[in-house]
Design an enzyme around this catalytic site. Structure first.
Site, PDB file in Angstrom:
ATOM      1  N   THR A  30       0.813  -1.215   0.000  1.00 14.78           N
ATOM      2  CA  THR A  30       0.000   0.000   0.000  1.00 14.78           C
ATOM      3  C   THR A  30       0.849   1.270   0.000  1.00 14.78           C
ATOM      4  O   THR A  30       1.986   1.261   0.487  1.00 14.78           O
ATOM      5  CB  THR A  30      -0.905  -0.008   1.253  1.00 14.78           C
ATOM      6  OG1 THR A  30      -1.536   1.256   1.392  1.00 14.78           O
ATOM      7  CG2 THR A  30      -0.118  -0.273   2.531  1.00 14.78           C
ATOM      8  N   ASP A  31       0.259   2.367  -0.456  1.00 15.56           N
ATOM      9  CA  ASP A  31       0.936   3.677  -0.375  1.00 15.56           C
ATOM     10  C   ASP A  31       1.008   4.183   1.072  1.00 15.56           C
ATOM     11  O   ASP A  31       1.778   5.094   1.376  1.00 15.56           O
ATOM     12  CB  ASP A  31       0.227   4.714  -1.259  1.00 15.56           C
ATOM     13  CG  ASP A  31      -1.236   4.954  -0.912  1.00 15.56           C
ATOM     14  OD1 ASP A  31      -1.770   4.291   0.004  1.00 15.56           O
ATOM     15  OD2 ASP A  31      -1.854   5.823  -1.563  1.00 15.56           O
ATOM     16  N   GLU A  32       0.191   3.582   1.973  1.00 21.80           N
ATOM     17  CA  GLU A  32       0.148   4.099   3.350  1.00 21.80           C
ATOM     18  C   GLU A  32       1.472   3.914   4.086  1.00 21.80           C
ATOM     19  O   GLU A  32       1.702   4.551   5.111  1.00 21.80           O
ATOM     20  CB  GLU A  32      -0.985   3.440   4.139  1.00 21.80           C
ATOM     21  CG  GLU A  32      -2.334   3.684   3.512  1.00 21.80           C
ATOM     22  CD  GLU A  32      -3.491   3.549   4.482  1.00 21.80           C
ATOM     23  OE1 GLU A  32      -3.267   3.477   5.696  1.00 21.80           O
ATOM     24  OE2 GLU A  32      -4.639   3.529   4.003  1.00 21.80           O
TER      25      GLU A  32
ATOM     26  N   TYR B 198      -2.202  -0.503  10.991  1.00 24.53           N
ATOM     27  CA  TYR B 198      -2.280  -1.185   9.685  1.00 24.53           C
ATOM     28  C   TYR B 198      -1.051  -0.878   8.830  1.00 24.53           C
ATOM     29  O   TYR B 198      -0.366  -1.787   8.345  1.00 24.53           O
ATOM     30  CB  TYR B 198      -3.558  -0.756   8.945  1.00 24.53           C
ATOM     31  CG  TYR B 198      -3.515  -1.061   7.457  1.00 24.53           C
ATOM     32  CD1 TYR B 198      -3.535  -2.374   7.006  1.00 24.53           C
ATOM     33  CD2 TYR B 198      -3.426  -0.034   6.511  1.00 24.53           C
ATOM     34  CE1 TYR B 198      -3.470  -2.665   5.638  1.00 24.53           C
ATOM     35  CE2 TYR B 198      -3.357  -0.311   5.156  1.00 24.53           C
ATOM     36  CZ  TYR B 198      -3.374  -1.627   4.720  1.00 24.53           C
ATOM     37  OH  TYR B 198      -3.300  -1.914   3.373  1.00 24.53           O
TER      38      TYR B 198
ATOM     39  N   LYS C 146       1.978  -3.317   7.434  1.00 23.40           N
ATOM     40  CA  LYS C 146       2.286  -3.501   6.004  1.00 23.40           C
ATOM     41  C   LYS C 146       3.737  -3.099   5.729  1.00 23.40           C
ATOM     42  O   LYS C 146       4.432  -3.746   4.943  1.00 23.40           O
ATOM     43  CB  LYS C 146       1.334  -2.671   5.132  1.00 23.40           C
ATOM     44  CG  LYS C 146      -0.092  -3.159   5.087  1.00 23.40           C
ATOM     45  CD  LYS C 146      -0.262  -4.554   4.498  1.00 23.40           C
ATOM     46  CE  LYS C 146      -0.025  -4.596   3.004  1.00 23.40           C
ATOM     47  NZ  LYS C 146      -0.328  -5.946   2.436  1.00 23.40           N
TER      48      LYS C 146
HETATM   49  P1  NAD Z   1      -9.606  -7.385   1.967  1.00 27.51           P
HETATM   50  O1  NAD Z   1      -9.611  -7.117   3.418  1.00 27.51           O
HETATM   51  O2  NAD Z   1     -10.818  -7.112   1.161  1.00 27.51           O
HETATM   52  O3  NAD Z   1      -9.229  -8.915   1.682  1.00 27.51           O
HETATM   53  C1  NAD Z   1      -8.217  -9.601   2.381  1.00 27.51           C
HETATM   54  C2  NAD Z   1      -8.401 -11.095   2.135  1.00 27.51           C
HETATM   55  O4  NAD Z   1      -7.341 -11.786   2.822  1.00 27.51           O
HETATM   56  C3  NAD Z   1      -9.715 -11.651   2.678  1.00 27.51           C
HETATM   57  O5  NAD Z   1     -10.299 -12.514   1.714  1.00 27.51           O
HETATM   58  C4  NAD Z   1      -9.311 -12.411   3.932  1.00 27.51           C
HETATM   59  O6  NAD Z   1     -10.158 -13.507   4.205  1.00 27.51           O
HETATM   60  C5  NAD Z   1      -7.909 -12.875   3.538  1.00 27.51           C
HETATM   61  N1  NAD Z   1      -7.047 -13.132   4.706  1.00 27.51           N
HETATM   62  C6  NAD Z   1      -6.900 -12.365   5.816  1.00 27.51           C
HETATM   63  N2  NAD Z   1      -6.024 -12.929   6.653  1.00 27.51           N
HETATM   64  C7  NAD Z   1      -5.586 -14.072   6.056  1.00 27.51           C
HETATM   65  C8  NAD Z   1      -4.661 -15.073   6.422  1.00 27.51           C
HETATM   66  N3  NAD Z   1      -4.004 -15.024   7.585  1.00 27.51           N
HETATM   67  N4  NAD Z   1      -4.451 -16.093   5.567  1.00 27.51           N
HETATM   68  C9  NAD Z   1      -5.132 -16.166   4.383  1.00 27.51           C
HETATM   69  N5  NAD Z   1      -6.019 -15.246   4.001  1.00 27.51           N
HETATM   70  C10 NAD Z   1      -6.245 -14.202   4.810  1.00 27.51           C
HETATM   71  O7  NAD Z   1      -8.359  -6.586   1.404  1.00 27.51           O
HETATM   72  P2  NAD Z   1      -8.142  -5.905  -0.018  1.00 27.51           P
HETATM   73  O8  NAD Z   1      -8.686  -4.542   0.018  1.00 27.51           O
HETATM   74  O9  NAD Z   1      -8.583  -6.844  -1.062  1.00 27.51           O
HETATM   75  O10 NAD Z   1      -6.556  -5.786  -0.026  1.00 27.51           O
HETATM   76  C11 NAD Z   1      -5.745  -6.826  -0.556  1.00 27.51           C
HETATM   77  C12 NAD Z   1      -4.286  -6.445  -0.385  1.00 27.51           C
HETATM   78  O11 NAD Z   1      -4.023  -5.227  -1.056  1.00 27.51           O
HETATM   79  C13 NAD Z   1      -3.884  -6.192   1.083  1.00 27.51           C
HETATM   80  O12 NAD Z   1      -2.586  -6.699   1.270  1.00 27.51           O
HETATM   81  C14 NAD Z   1      -3.893  -4.683   1.224  1.00 27.51           C
HETATM   82  O13 NAD Z   1      -2.969  -4.280   2.187  1.00 27.51           O
HETATM   83  C15 NAD Z   1      -3.466  -4.252  -0.160  1.00 27.51           C
HETATM   84  N6  NAD Z   1      -3.962  -2.942  -0.618  1.00 27.51           N
HETATM   85  C16 NAD Z   1      -5.300  -2.632  -0.528  1.00 27.51           C
HETATM   86  C17 NAD Z   1      -5.755  -1.413  -1.036  1.00 27.51           C
HETATM   87  C18 NAD Z   1      -7.205  -1.021  -0.993  1.00 27.51           C
HETATM   88  O14 NAD Z   1      -7.538   0.138  -1.324  1.00 27.51           O
HETATM   89  N7  NAD Z   1      -8.126  -1.896  -0.629  1.00 27.51           N
HETATM   90  C19 NAD Z   1      -4.845  -0.511  -1.613  1.00 27.51           C
HETATM   91  C20 NAD Z   1      -3.500  -0.867  -1.666  1.00 27.51           C
HETATM   92  C21 NAD Z   1      -3.074  -2.095  -1.196  1.00 27.51           C
HETATM   93  O1  DAU Z   2      -4.243   3.971   0.487  1.00 29.42           O
HETATM   94  C1  DAU Z   2      -4.448   2.595   0.340  1.00 29.42           C
HETATM   95  C2  DAU Z   2      -5.305   2.083   1.468  1.00 29.42           C
HETATM   96  O2  DAU Z   2      -6.635   2.495   1.181  1.00 29.42           O
HETATM   97  C3  DAU Z   2      -5.245   0.575   1.633  1.00 29.42           C
HETATM   98  O3  DAU Z   2      -3.932   0.196   1.983  1.00 29.42           O
HETATM   99  C4  DAU Z   2      -6.230   0.102   2.705  1.00 29.42           C
HETATM  100  O4  DAU Z   2      -6.234  -1.310   2.768  1.00 29.42           O
HETATM  101  C5  DAU Z   2      -7.603   0.592   2.318  1.00 29.42           C
HETATM  102  O5  DAU Z   2      -8.528   0.226   3.306  1.00 29.42           O
HETATM  103  C6  DAU Z   2      -7.611   2.099   2.112  1.00 29.42           C
HETATM  104  O6  DAU Z   2      -7.385   2.775   3.368  1.00 29.42           O
HETATM  105  P1  DAU Z   2      -8.170   4.112   3.766  1.00 29.42           P
HETATM  106  O7  DAU Z   2      -8.144   4.269   5.230  1.00 29.42           O
HETATM  107  O8  DAU Z   2      -7.717   5.264   2.943  1.00 29.42           O
HETATM  108  O9  DAU Z   2      -9.636   3.693   3.231  1.00 29.42           O
HETATM  109  P2  DAU Z   2     -11.107   3.952   3.824  1.00 29.42           P
HETATM  110  O10 DAU Z   2     -12.065   3.606   2.736  1.00 29.42           O
HETATM  111  O11 DAU Z   2     -11.276   3.304   5.154  1.00 29.42           O
HETATM  112  O12 DAU Z   2     -11.129   5.518   4.029  1.00 29.42           O
HETATM  113  C7  DAU Z   2     -10.937   6.398   2.930  1.00 29.42           C
HETATM  114  C8  DAU Z   2     -10.982   7.809   3.486  1.00 29.42           C
HETATM  115  O13 DAU Z   2     -12.324   8.101   3.908  1.00 29.42           O
HETATM  116  C9  DAU Z   2     -10.103   7.997   4.705  1.00 29.42           C
HETATM  117  O14 DAU Z   2      -9.543   9.311   4.664  1.00 29.42           O
HETATM  118  C10 DAU Z   2     -11.073   7.872   5.882  1.00 29.42           C
HETATM  119  C11 DAU Z   2     -12.367   8.416   5.296  1.00 29.42           C
HETATM  120  N1  DAU Z   2     -13.608   7.815   5.841  1.00 29.42           N
HETATM  121  C12 DAU Z   2     -13.715   6.465   5.882  1.00 29.42           C
HETATM  122  C13 DAU Z   2     -14.857   5.875   6.401  1.00 29.42           C
HETATM  123  C14 DAU Z   2     -14.976   4.368   6.474  1.00 29.42           C
HETATM  124  C15 DAU Z   2     -14.644   8.644   6.253  1.00 29.42           C
HETATM  125  O15 DAU Z   2     -14.540   9.888   6.179  1.00 29.42           O
HETATM  126  N2  DAU Z   2     -15.777   8.059   6.753  1.00 29.42           N
HETATM  127  C16 DAU Z   2     -15.920   6.722   6.863  1.00 29.42           C
HETATM  128  O16 DAU Z   2     -16.982   6.238   7.354  1.00 29.42           O
END
Ligand code: NAD
Ligand code: DAU
Length: 355
Positions: free
Chosen positions: A133-135, A159, A163
């Site tokens: 992630t970019d975080e 989180y 990561k």
């Molecule tokens: P998600 O939470 O939707 O899915 C995670 C999946 O991993 C789930 O299916 C869960 O059951 C599985 N899982 C959790 N723990 C596990 C374990 N110990 N063993 C096997 N499986 C397990 O997450 P996502 O949004 O699909 O993100 C996927 C990856 O991409 C993550 O590594 C996250 O850090 C990264 N990422 C997410 C975002 C985003 O915006 N969602 C952005 C950048 C990077």
């Molecule tokens: O930047 C990449 C990341 O993006 C991933 O690594 C994470 O897995 C993914 O969950 C996401 O993280 P964020 O915290 O940015 O996503 P989220 O959708 O939870 O929140 C997006 C923005 O919106 C953040 O600034 C918090 C805000 N937010 C979120 C929720 C759930 C609100 O203002 N209200 C809300 O109820």
């Protein structure tokens, strides 16, 4: 040929598996623990398809991962498995350390053992791709340049710290043991099959059910948004041609303040599903308590990926968000399934206002 994907029942992993099998016939072994975020409904279209083998299990289970590697001999492992929600990491960081740090360590060790034993010609061709992630780069001020691959790691939430730790392990397994790794650091994804604890699906579904649309703090936090299928194409491209040991930033060039994102969703819903009482969806917005340690701005410089591997996103935010809203409107059965008991408990714990 076979690949092994971990976390392939989650949001991005699920989209990745579906896209992968739409584009070719290479078999996918899908290892997923099915936490609250894992959903087999996303993969329903693959029932009976022998190109997809689902295995219910944990990346931290060394015996299981060893067996899967020995049995299926994948040419690559792509690690999506993680605890991924910042707010949940604030309430309970333990699972994040367990899966994101210890789990990644276990997976790396199993993969290293497998890779060590490969015959000479297969060894250099093997890949371990870690999805991150970019975080990990921390937060930016308004005028800072977007994150590039040389930025320092400055994670601010449990989180992102977990990561960041996993990224360091992956890097070390390359430098110390020579494991052929690749790492991608991506910005915020959105699109189909997104679990509705995250901002975009939460807002779409709350709007439709007449609930509040919770905005943390002043809503001026900035995120870069990437349509999930563009992220999947970036991962495929990095797997295919990325330089071993390198990291690639992935982003959509779509920086938006959260409040703008929510206003855009409301405007599209006003058009596609106007409210019977004539009021507008944005009237449901409620400003709520800010997230502790909330990062103010993320922005990604994805030029390395474009320059070296020719990847660019296909969707703009405007096209991607409309597709996403249309998908949620057309897939109420998927939504009903994920918004069951455990999900309601989370909403009760996280938000003080009644949603
Ligand atoms: P998600 O939470 O939707 O899915 C995670 C999946 O991993 C789930 O299916 C869960 O059951 C599985 N899982 C959790 N723990 C596990 C374990 N110990 N063993 C096997 N499986 C397990 O997450 P996502 O949004 O699909 O993100 C996927 C990856 O991409 C993550 O590594 C996250 O850090 C990264 N990422 C997410 C975002 C985003 O915006 N969602 C952005 C950048 C990077
Ligand atoms: O930047 C990449 C990341 O993006 C991933 O690594 C994470 O897995 C993914 O969950 C996401 O993280 P964020 O915290 O940015 O996503 P989220 O959708 O939870 O929140 C997006 C923005 O919106 C953040 O600034 C918090 C805000 N937010 C979120 C929720 C759930 C609100 O203002 N209200 C809300 O109820």
């Amino acid at each position: 040929m076979t690949i092994l994907v971990s976390g392939g029942a989650g949001f991005i992993g699920g989209n990745f598996v579906l896209d992968w099998l739409r584009q070719g016939d290479e078999r996918v072994i899908n290892l997923d623990k099915l936490t609250y975020a894992g959903n087999l409904d996303t993969l329903r279209g693959l029932n009976g398809d022998n190109r997809h083998v689902f295995v219910h299990g944990d990346i931290g289970d060394r015996g299981l991962v060893d067996t899967l590697l020995a049995t299926h001999q994948p040419r690559a492992v792509i690690n999506f498995a993680a605890e991924s929600h910042v707010d949940r990491s604030i309430h309970g960081p333990g699972d994040f350390i367990q899966t994101n740090v210890v789990g990644t360590f276990n997976l790396l060790e199993a993969v290293r053992g497998h890779w060590d034993g490969l015959p000479g010609d297969e060894k250099p061709a093997f890949r371990f791709l870690h999805v991150s992630t970019d975080e990990v780069y921390g937060t930016l001020s308004k005028d800072d340049a977007p994150f590039n691959e040389l930025n320092r790691y400055e994670p601010n939430s449990p989180y992102s710290a977990s990561k960041a730790a996993s990224d360091h392990l992956v890097r070390a397994w390359h430098h110390t043991y020579g494991l052929p790794v690749l790492t991608t650091n991506c910005s915020n994804n959105y699109g189909p099959y997104h679990f509705p604890e995250k901002l975009i699906p939460l807002v779409i579904l709350n709007a439709l059910s007449g609930k509040n649309l919770p905005i943390y703090g002043d809503g001026q936090q900035i995120r870069d948004w990437l349509y999930v299928r563009d992220h999947c194409s970036a991962i495929r491209r990095v797997l295919e041609a990325g330089r071993v040991g390198e990291t690639y930033n992935v982003g959509g060039w779509n920086e938006k303040p959260n409040l703008d994102v929510v206003h855009t969703i409301c405007a599209i819903l006003d058009e596609l599903r106007p409210k019977a009482d004539g009021t507008r969806y944005r009237d449901q917005i409620a400003f709520v308590k800010d997230r502790p340690g909330h990062d103010r701005r993320y922005a990604i410089d994805a030029r390395k990926l474009e320059r070296e591997l020719g990847w660019k996103p296909e969707e703009t935010f405007e096209t991607g968000i409309r597709k996403t809203i249309e998908w949620y409107l057309g897939n109420q059965d998927w939504v009903q399934n994920v918004t069951s008991g455990a999900y309601r408990e989370w909403v009760g714990k996280q938000y003080e206002v009644q949603l």
